[in-house]
Design a protein around this motif. Sequence first.
Motif, mmCIF file in Angstrom:
data_model
loop_
_atom_site.group_PDB
_atom_site.id
_atom_site.type_symbol
_atom_site.label_atom_id
_atom_site.label_comp_id
_atom_site.label_asym_id
_atom_site.label_seq_id
_atom_site.Cartn_x
_atom_site.Cartn_y
_atom_site.Cartn_z
ATOM 1 N N UNK A 27 0.799 -1.221 0.000
ATOM 2 C CA UNK A 27 0.000 0.000 0.000
ATOM 3 C C UNK A 27 0.828 1.264 0.000
ATOM 4 N N UNK A 28 2.132 1.133 0.126
ATOM 5 C CA UNK A 28 3.018 2.292 0.186
ATOM 6 C C UNK A 28 3.438 2.722 -1.214
ATOM 7 N N UNK A 29 3.518 4.027 -1.423
ATOM 8 C CA UNK A 29 3.953 4.525 -2.731
ATOM 9 C C UNK A 29 5.364 5.106 -2.706
ATOM 10 N N UNK A 30 6.058 4.937 -1.578
ATOM 11 C CA UNK A 30 7.447 5.394 -1.461
ATOM 12 C C UNK A 30 8.130 4.601 -0.340
ATOM 13 N N UNK A 31 9.466 4.533 -0.365
ATOM 14 C CA UNK A 31 10.178 3.827 0.716
ATOM 15 C C UNK A 31 9.843 4.417 2.079
ATOM 16 N N UNK A 32 9.649 3.536 3.029
ATOM 17 C CA UNK A 32 9.263 3.952 4.382
ATOM 18 C C UNK A 32 10.020 3.094 5.384
ATOM 19 N N UNK A 33 10.954 3.690 6.140
ATOM 20 C CA UNK A 33 11.747 2.888 7.074
ATOM 21 C C UNK A 33 10.907 2.205 8.159
ATOM 22 N N UNK A 34 9.798 2.824 8.539
ATOM 23 C CA UNK A 34 8.943 2.188 9.554
ATOM 24 C C UNK A 34 8.301 0.925 8.987
ATOM 25 N N UNK A 62 11.038 -5.553 2.353
ATOM 26 C CA UNK A 62 11.740 -4.625 3.250
ATOM 27 C C UNK A 62 12.864 -3.899 2.517
ATOM 28 N N UNK A 63 13.563 -4.602 1.635
ATOM 29 C CA UNK A 63 14.604 -3.954 0.821
ATOM 30 C C UNK A 63 13.981 -2.823 0.016
ATOM 31 N N UNK A 64 12.847 -3.102 -0.619
ATOM 32 C CA UNK A 64 12.186 -2.092 -1.445
ATOM 33 C C UNK A 64 11.680 -0.910 -0.621
ATOM 34 N N UNK A 65 11.389 -1.140 0.649
ATOM 35 C CA UNK A 65 10.890 -0.074 1.524
ATOM 36 C C UNK A 65 12.013 0.709 2.206
ATOM 37 N N UNK A 66 13.243 0.314 1.968
ATOM 38 C CA UNK A 66 14.384 0.986 2.598
ATOM 39 C C UNK A 66 14.784 2.204 1.762
ATOM 40 N N UNK A 67 14.810 3.385 2.368
ATOM 41 C CA UNK A 67 15.222 4.579 1.622
ATOM 42 C C UNK A 67 16.651 4.428 1.089
ATOM 43 N N UNK A 68 16.922 4.961 -0.091
ATOM 44 C CA UNK A 68 18.235 4.787 -0.732
ATOM 45 C C UNK A 68 19.417 5.238 0.123
ATOM 46 N N UNK A 69 19.216 6.261 0.955
ATOM 47 C CA UNK A 69 20.323 6.758 1.777
ATOM 48 C C UNK A 69 20.676 5.827 2.935
ATOM 49 N N UNK A 70 19.828 4.857 3.233
ATOM 50 C CA UNK A 70 20.102 3.898 4.314
ATOM 51 C C UNK A 70 20.814 2.674 3.729
ATOM 52 N N UNK A 71 22.049 2.902 3.297
ATOM 53 C CA UNK A 71 22.817 1.886 2.571
ATOM 54 C C UNK A 71 23.049 0.637 3.423
ATOM 55 N N UNK A 72 23.485 0.823 4.654
ATOM 56 C CA UNK A 72 23.784 -0.336 5.514
ATOM 57 C C UNK A 72 22.525 -1.163 5.763
ATOM 58 N N UNK A 73 21.425 -0.500 6.071
ATOM 59 C CA UNK A 73 20.169 -1.227 6.314
ATOM 60 C C UNK A 73 19.738 -1.993 5.068
ATOM 61 N N UNK A 74 19.913 -1.374 3.901
ATOM 62 C CA UNK A 74 19.546 -2.050 2.652
ATOM 63 C C UNK A 74 20.399 -3.292 2.440
ATOM 64 N N UNK A 75 21.712 -3.180 2.662
ATOM 65 C CA UNK A 75 22.601 -4.332 2.485
ATOM 66 C C UNK A 75 22.264 -5.435 3.475
ATOM 67 N N UNK A 76 21.969 -5.069 4.718
ATOM 68 C CA UNK A 76 21.596 -6.074 5.721
ATOM 69 C C UNK A 76 20.316 -6.792 5.311
ATOM 70 N N UNK A 77 19.369 -6.048 4.782
ATOM 71 C CA UNK A 77 18.103 -6.657 4.356
ATOM 72 C C UNK A 77 18.289 -7.522 3.118
ATOM 73 N N UNK A 78 19.138 -7.088 2.198
ATOM 74 C CA UNK A 78 19.444 -7.923 1.034
ATOM 75 C C UNK A 78 20.044 -9.255 1.474
ATOM 76 N N UNK A 79 20.981 -9.185 2.409
ATOM 77 C CA UNK A 79 21.635 -10.399 2.881
ATOM 78 C C UNK A 79 20.653 -11.286 3.650
ATOM 79 N N UNK A 80 19.772 -10.680 4.432
ATOM 80 C CA UNK A 80 18.749 -11.467 5.140
ATOM 81 C C UNK A 80 17.846 -12.179 4.139
#
Length: 175
Positions: A27-34, A62-80
């Motif tokens: 339901x989200x139309x943009x990345x949302x860290x929450x 979760x990867x798709x919902x991670x804002x681009x500037x949150x690089x570490x969180x995105x990599x952690x989610x990709x690996x998960x």
Amino acid sequence: MCRRELHRQAADLSRDPEQQARHLALGSDHPDPAVAGRLDEAAALAASRGATDAAAELSELAVAQTPPEQVKAREERLLAAARFHFDAGDLARAEILAQEVIEGSTADQMQALALQLTSQLNGRRNNFARAGELASSALRYASADDGICAGIELELAYSIGGAGNVPVAVDYARA
């Protein structure tokens, strides 16, 4: 009424944390860290009940919902997500996601973990020589973290032993 709005309404009505997180993401139309955080929790819940395929799907959302500037969180989610795919038996998807981390990360720890997973993938495919090469590379990246090193040394023991060099495999197992 648009599809996203229907998903937001379904999220409001759902009492199941996995379904609620999935609908929030859809339901989200943009990345949302929450929302990404809720998806992480839902993925862990799915994995705890043995539904690693659902956990992988939730992690990719979760990867798709991670804002681009949150690089570490995105990599952690990709690996998960890669690990969940591995556990679910989807080795091809796991490899694609791990490779994305290897190609994009500048963090030694993430490189080590992604290379370790790629080593495990190759071991699962009985390509023990390649698994050993990848684990050796992972070990170089992990030199500052004893916990990661221990897991990689175990992977080296498995791959080198699988390739037939039992004395060297024993050394890694002891390490």
